[in-house]
Design a protein around this motif. Structure first.
Motif, mmCIF file in Angstrom:
data_model
loop_
_atom_site.group_PDB
_atom_site.id
_atom_site.type_symbol
_atom_site.label_atom_id
_atom_site.label_comp_id
_atom_site.label_asym_id
_atom_site.label_seq_id
_atom_site.Cartn_x
_atom_site.Cartn_y
_atom_site.Cartn_z
ATOM 1 N N PHE A 364 0.916 -1.311 -0.029
ATOM 2 C CA PHE A 364 0.139 -0.114 -0.165
ATOM 3 C C PHE A 364 0.816 1.150 0.034
ATOM 4 C CE2 PHE A 364 -2.948 -2.786 2.612
ATOM 5 C CZ PHE A 364 -3.475 -3.447 1.325
ATOM 6 N N ARG A 365 2.025 1.383 0.752
ATOM 7 C CA ARG A 365 2.857 2.332 0.673
ATOM 8 C C ARG A 365 3.524 2.802 -0.603
ATOM 9 N NH1 ARG A 365 2.617 6.986 2.663
ATOM 10 N NH2 ARG A 365 2.031 5.906 4.529
ATOM 11 N N ALA A 366 3.917 1.457 -1.313
ATOM 12 C CA ALA A 366 4.653 1.707 -2.602
ATOM 13 C C ALA A 366 3.755 2.282 -3.566
ATOM 14 C CB ALA A 366 5.017 0.370 -3.114
ATOM 15 N N LEU A 367 2.173 1.980 -3.459
ATOM 16 C CA LEU A 367 1.363 2.489 -4.339
ATOM 17 C C LEU A 367 1.003 4.244 -3.990
ATOM 18 C CD1 LEU A 367 -1.181 -0.454 -4.620
ATOM 19 C CD2 LEU A 367 0.487 0.169 -6.178
ATOM 20 N N ASP A 462 -16.096 5.292 6.884
ATOM 21 C CA ASP A 462 -16.394 6.590 6.275
ATOM 22 C C ASP A 462 -14.791 7.235 6.396
ATOM 23 O OD1 ASP A 462 -18.825 6.809 5.416
ATOM 24 O OD2 ASP A 462 -19.582 7.442 7.406
ATOM 25 N N VAL A 463 -13.716 6.341 6.066
ATOM 26 C CA VAL A 463 -12.410 7.051 6.108
ATOM 27 C C VAL A 463 -12.008 7.748 4.748
ATOM 28 C CG1 VAL A 463 -11.403 5.296 7.703
ATOM 29 C CG2 VAL A 463 -11.294 5.007 5.105
ATOM 30 N N THR A 464 -11.157 8.754 4.680
ATOM 31 C CA THR A 464 -10.932 9.375 3.580
ATOM 32 C C THR A 464 -10.442 8.473 2.368
ATOM 33 O OG1 THR A 464 -10.636 11.165 4.988
ATOM 34 C CG2 THR A 464 -9.733 11.479 2.491
ATOM 35 N N ASP A 465 -11.143 8.737 1.073
ATOM 36 C CA ASP A 465 -10.660 7.716 0.302
ATOM 37 C C ASP A 465 -9.305 8.563 -0.587
ATOM 38 O OD1 ASP A 465 -10.576 5.768 -1.508
ATOM 39 O OD2 ASP A 465 -12.397 6.232 -2.600
ATOM 40 N N THR A 466 -8.589 8.459 -0.147
ATOM 41 C CA THR A 466 -7.279 9.031 -0.871
ATOM 42 C C THR A 466 -5.965 8.097 -0.832
ATOM 43 O OG1 THR A 466 -6.644 10.281 1.008
ATOM 44 C CG2 THR A 466 -8.087 11.391 -0.382
ATOM 45 N N PRO A 467 -5.133 8.280 -1.630
ATOM 46 C CA PRO A 467 -4.013 7.568 -1.675
ATOM 47 C C PRO A 467 -3.187 7.539 -0.429
ATOM 48 C CG PRO A 467 -3.901 8.876 -3.779
ATOM 49 C CD PRO A 467 -4.937 9.198 -3.013
ATOM 50 N N GLY A 468 -2.607 6.606 0.026
ATOM 51 C CA GLY A 468 -1.961 6.268 1.321
ATOM 52 C C GLY A 468 -2.540 6.206 2.523
ATOM 53 N N ILE A 469 -4.076 6.201 2.664
ATOM 54 C CA ILE A 469 -4.725 5.786 3.628
ATOM 55 C C ILE A 469 -4.724 4.409 4.426
ATOM 56 C CG2 ILE A 469 -7.101 5.714 4.896
ATOM 57 C CD1 ILE A 469 -6.083 8.179 4.540
ATOM 58 N N ALA A 470 -4.635 3.546 3.436
ATOM 59 C CA ALA A 470 -4.434 2.048 3.636
ATOM 60 C C ALA A 470 -3.023 1.844 4.212
ATOM 61 C CB ALA A 470 -4.733 1.284 2.409
ATOM 62 N N ALA A 471 -2.040 2.363 3.359
ATOM 63 C CA ALA A 471 -0.628 2.327 4.033
ATOM 64 C C ALA A 471 -0.459 2.727 5.360
ATOM 65 C CB ALA A 471 0.347 2.888 2.985
ATOM 66 N N VAL A 473 -2.728 3.236 7.844
ATOM 67 C CA VAL A 473 -3.228 2.064 8.841
ATOM 68 C C VAL A 473 -2.766 1.145 9.031
ATOM 69 C CG1 VAL A 473 -5.446 0.657 9.094
ATOM 70 C CG2 VAL A 473 -5.601 3.042 8.238
ATOM 71 N N PHE A 474 -2.057 0.347 7.969
ATOM 72 C CA PHE A 474 -1.500 -0.921 8.038
ATOM 73 C C PHE A 474 0.105 -0.952 8.524
ATOM 74 C CE2 PHE A 474 -5.369 -2.142 5.820
ATOM 75 C CZ PHE A 474 -5.783 -2.906 6.680
ATOM 76 N N GLU A 475 0.679 0.216 8.206
ATOM 77 C CA GLU A 475 1.978 0.348 8.864
ATOM 78 C C GLU A 475 1.883 0.650 10.374
ATOM 79 O OE1 GLU A 475 4.112 2.688 5.110
ATOM 80 O OE2 GLU A 475 3.065 3.949 6.730
ATOM 81 N N ALA A 476 0.767 1.195 10.813
ATOM 82 C CA ALA A 476 0.745 1.410 12.081
ATOM 83 C C ALA A 476 0.391 0.260 12.837
ATOM 84 C CB ALA A 476 -0.453 2.326 12.489
ATOM 85 N N VAL A 477 -0.401 -0.764 12.006
ATOM 86 C CA VAL A 477 -0.809 -2.001 12.872
ATOM 87 C C VAL A 477 0.546 -2.988 12.814
ATOM 88 C CG1 VAL A 477 -2.421 -3.894 12.730
ATOM 89 C CG2 VAL A 477 -3.198 -1.742 12.297
ATOM 90 N N ALA A 478 1.177 -2.831 11.769
ATOM 91 C CA ALA A 478 2.483 -3.811 11.698
ATOM 92 C C ALA A 478 3.517 -3.520 12.583
ATOM 93 C CB ALA A 478 2.982 -3.765 10.080
ATOM 94 N N SER A 479 3.511 -1.937 12.837
ATOM 95 C CA SER A 479 4.611 -1.594 13.880
ATOM 96 C C SER A 479 4.354 -2.314 15.199
ATOM 97 C CB SER A 479 4.662 0.055 13.889
ATOM 98 O OG SER A 479 3.564 0.300 14.635
#
Length: 599
Positions: A364-367, A462-471, A473-479
């Protein structure tokens, strides 16, 4: 004496010299002590020529009769096998060419896309024992009424692996005009690297891997019958060892083995349908009735008594699919249907993904760094797929290929070489076993129905639908060291989307707290529950058999079980239900698939 099946595609037998080159390969293999069966496709553009002739003859606007198309198209392979047998004879060896019917390849009566029901081996074995190279027509068989049938797309590959399976071949060699299987399509990504080895499971999930080297139906055979498939370049002057498709991955510790791009997808979204048992069944049963193959299915947690379901279909089936969905929505009593034919699916696959955290967030971050927005997300244990806008699909593929350094050989390689004894296909000795195996050759095989009551769900609405949102979220969870299982992102609407994922119950509090800290930046609201159960159906042929989802949703509907989330891949369908309904759902699914469930 060992037995090898060699398959030569159309480009490998495109002219007389290439036919003689293929004949020499077979003769060398025989001289090395192997019995040899060759499976040969139609020469070069021969099939295209025949299809064009049919269209010229049929000028009334309708499609040619399917039975007659099979009669016509089957002649292409007959030309090739006869010429190949002549070449073998001319080079001093013995050969006999056989049509699909002469071999005894029995199929159903689905003209132009028939499925194999059984294969007779007696004639081939006698010819091989007499010192012949057997040259078989790929792509074709006969039905119970002796009508010629063809196997559809990838039919020659399917024929080759099927023959290898029933003959107990030591290896199936696929000769083509590329060096092997690549980490992605080298036509799209110049840095794509040829792999020494790739597992059946990875190859099935990467159905569109590389340059479309092999069709998924042939890989299904390979996995089901444990056939090692060796993809090689048919060029005369090459030392390239090719790629072995078998039980093992190229590396035991690498999270991602390959990346794939599926271009010709169309997305259909059904919004505000009743969030109740039977909704999914009502939609997907209509699609199955029209023989529309559904690929990526995304259903997120419903709200306010309604749910949204999105899925992709082949772009050529969009019109039929929309007709089916609109009829289903009318029957369900409400809902809005929209579609988008300008999307593409980008996927990463790897066996190591199942045990390593932080893989999805890297994708997700790469995208995000390329400003590519993710329209939808779905996952399995070894695959993450996203929908992106089609104009950005190549950028997306290159970004994920670069992120996981797929151009570099893995640090830890699996042993490469000829298949080991343990990876050879099982030898079948009992005549009863042979008949039983052949009767189920190309039937759907479900090898797992599981209930996982240990997962919990975190839902962002209802999260903001823009590039980087998924990255983010899951970077924080993976950390936090949390291993995420299912990820589902719905198709956005008016700049907002819903994102849900499952984690082990023991990690729910940690994951929920982590996500809540992000709300000020990503927007929306967070909810969580540990009162869920995940039901999973795993099998070979799930994608190519259009009725799997229908059967699954019908069983759950009959048991009065509502589906909260859906996530799919080539080999798995995952659904989330309320925890108290988990055991009843497991029982219902086992009953529904009892006829195709491996014991």
């Amino acid at each position: 004496m060992s037995l090898i099946v060699q398959k030569f595609g159309g480009t490998s037998v495109a002219d007389a010299e290439k036919i003689r080159t293929a004949a020499r390969r077979a003769i060398r293999a025989q001289q090395a002590g192997h019995q040899v069966v060759m499976v040969v496709s139609a020469m070069g553009k021969n099939t295209d020529l025949l299809v064009d002739l049919a269209s010229q003859v049929c000028q009334g606007g309708g499609d040619p009769p399917a039975r007659e198309m099979d009669m016509l198209l089957s002649t292409g392979e007959q030309v090739s096998v006869a010429l190949m047998a002549m070449a073998v004879h001319d080079l001093g060896a013995k050969a006999v060419s056989l049509t699909g019917g002469q071999i005894g390849i029995r199929t159903d009566s689905s003209h132009t896309k028939a499925r194999i029901r059984s294969i007779s081996t007696e004639r081939m074995k006698k010819l091989l024992d007499d010192g012949n190279i057997v040259i078989a027509c790929g792509f074709q068989g006969i039905d119970d009424d002796w009508n010629i049938t063809t196997l559809g797309r990838g039919g020659s590959d399917t024929s080759a692996v099927a023959l290898a399976a029933v003959l107990g071949a030591d290896q199936c060699e696929i000769y083509t005009d590329v060096d092997g299987v690549f980490t992605t399509d080298p036509r799209q990504v110049a840095e794509a690297r040829k792999m020494d080895r790739v597992s059946h499971d990875e190859m099935l999930e990467l159905a569109s891997l590389g340059a479309g080297v092999m069709h998924s139906r042939s890989i299904e055979f390979g996995k089901k019958f444990n056939v090692p498939i060796h993809v090689k370049n048919s060029a005369v002057f090459t030392d390239e060892p090719g790629t072995v498709i078998g039980p093992e991955s190229e590396s035991a510790d690498r999270p991602v083995s390959g990346a794939a791009l599926t271009k010709d997808e169309a997305r259909i979204t059904v919004r505000n349908v009743p969030d109740q048992p039977g909704t999914s069944f009502g939609i997907f049963s209509r699609l199955a009735a029209k023989n529309v193959a559904v690929d990526m299915i995304v259903q997120n947690v419903g709200a306010g008594g309604t749910a949204d379901i999105s899925f992709t279909v082949p772009e050529g089936d969009l019109k039929r699919a929309l007709e089916a969905v609109e009829a289903a929505v009318a029957e369900l009593g409400g809902g809005d249907v929209s579609h988008d034919s300008d999307v593409a699916k980008v996927s990463i696959v790897g066996l190591g993904m199942a045990t390593q955290s932080g893989v999805a967030d890297r994708m997700f971050r790469a995208l995000a760094e390329e400003s590519i927005n993710i329209t939808a997300i779905t996952t399995s244990d070894i695959k993450v797929s996203v929908l992106v806008e089609r104009p950005r699909m190549t950028d997306a593929l290159r970004a994920v290929h670069r992120e996981f350094e797929l151009d570099r050989p893995p640090h830890e390689r699996s042993t490469f070489g000829e298949p080991t004894k343990s990876s050879a296909p099982p030898k079948v000795h009992s005549a009863v076993d042979v008949v039983d195996r052949l009767q189920q050759m190309e039937e759907l095989t479900i090898h797992g129905i599981e209930l996982d009551p240990t997962q919990a769900r975190v839902a962002l609405t209802d999260v903001t639908d823009t590039p980087g949102i998924a990255a983010e979220v899951f970077e924080a969870v993976a950390s936090e060291g949390v291993l995420v299982d299912m990820i589902v992102q719905s198709v956005g609407e008016q700049g907002h989307t819903n994102l849900s994922f499952t984690v082990p119950q023991d990690d729910l509090a940690k994951a929920t707290a982590t996500v809540k800290e992000l709300i000020d930046r990503v927007g929306g609201t967070v909810s969580s529950t540990d009162k869920i159960a995940i039901l999973t159906v795993t099998g070979v042929g799930i994608r190519s058999h259009t009725g799997v989802g229908t059967r699954m949703f019908q069983a759950l509907n009959a048991a009065g079980i509502n589906v909260d989330m859906i996530s799919t891949s080539e080999m798995r369908v995952n659904v989330v239900v309320d925890a108290p309904q988990g055991d009843a759902g497991l029982k219902a699914l086992k009953q529904a698939f009892a006829d195709v469930l491996e014991s």
